[in-house]
Scaffold this motif. Structure first.
Motif: not given
Length: 206
Positions: A29, A31, A127, A132, A180-183, A185-186, A189
């Protein structure tokens, strides 16, 4: 790149647009801190440009952010429309290899929205800009075919594709990696969290 940096030397923030291809695909994954791998001239150039800008921004007191775009940016225009969508409608698009390599997708509207969020934060950071749902490239293409009512694209041997487009281009296209798009996404939206939602919105308008 040096001339470009000189032209914006008075800026408060520099956002460099890169791509996921700079990361080593052997990791499960990807990042923002995943190690990079320079295995084509294209990737080497991107990494060198980033290093140059990062170093000079630091010397000049300019905040420096990097946005790594998903493998496939889709929308009503650009590479997606001319090289994929238009050719699929004409039944001339071909998939190198089996198409099962995992790619990362993002709607162009989410690219713009995410970049605005990065600019508004105005900090030195990095980023990954992708939706997702990483998925096999062939799955993405078949979804387009089903929604447009056109034939699914045929596959061609990777070796033949390399003769037409070049070894480096096919190496990048058939590279399989999940990001991953987690960061991002913080702070942003997503309007289209998956390619199915994005294409369902886009295709009827074309």
């Amino acid at each position: 790149m040096k001339n470009l940096f000189s032209a914006v030397s008075g800026a408060k923030l520099y956002v460099y647009i890169s791509g996921l291809a700079v990361f080593d695909p052997k990791y499960d994954k990807i990042i923002e801190t995943t190690p990079k791998k320079s295995d084509t001239e294209f990737i080497k150039t991107r990494i060198k440009a980033q290093e140059f800008l990062e170093e000079n921004c630091k010397k000049s007191g300019i905040n420096f952010s990097v946005a790594y775009l998903g493998d496939v940016v889709y929308g009503n225009g650009g590479f997606f429309k001319s090289m994929i969508l238009d050719r699929m409608q004409k039944c001339t698009f071909r998939i190198p290899g089996n198409g099962k390599y995992i790619k990362n997708f993002i709607h162009v509207e989410d690219v713009v929205g995410a970049l605005i969020a990065v600019i508004q934060k105005s900090e030195t950071d990095s980023y990954i800009l992708t939706d997702s749902k990483p998925a096999p490239f062939v799955e993405f293409l078949n979804y387009i075919s089903d929604n447009l009512g056109v034939k699914k694209p045929k596959m061609v041997p990777t070796a033949l594709a390399k003769l037409v487009l070049g070894s480096d281009a096919i190496k990048l296209l058939t590279r399989s990696a999940s990001a991953s798009n987690h960061k991002i996404s913080q702070i942003y939206d997503f309007k289209f969290p998956t390619y199915k939602e994005g294409l369902s919105n886009l295709l009827p308008k074309l």
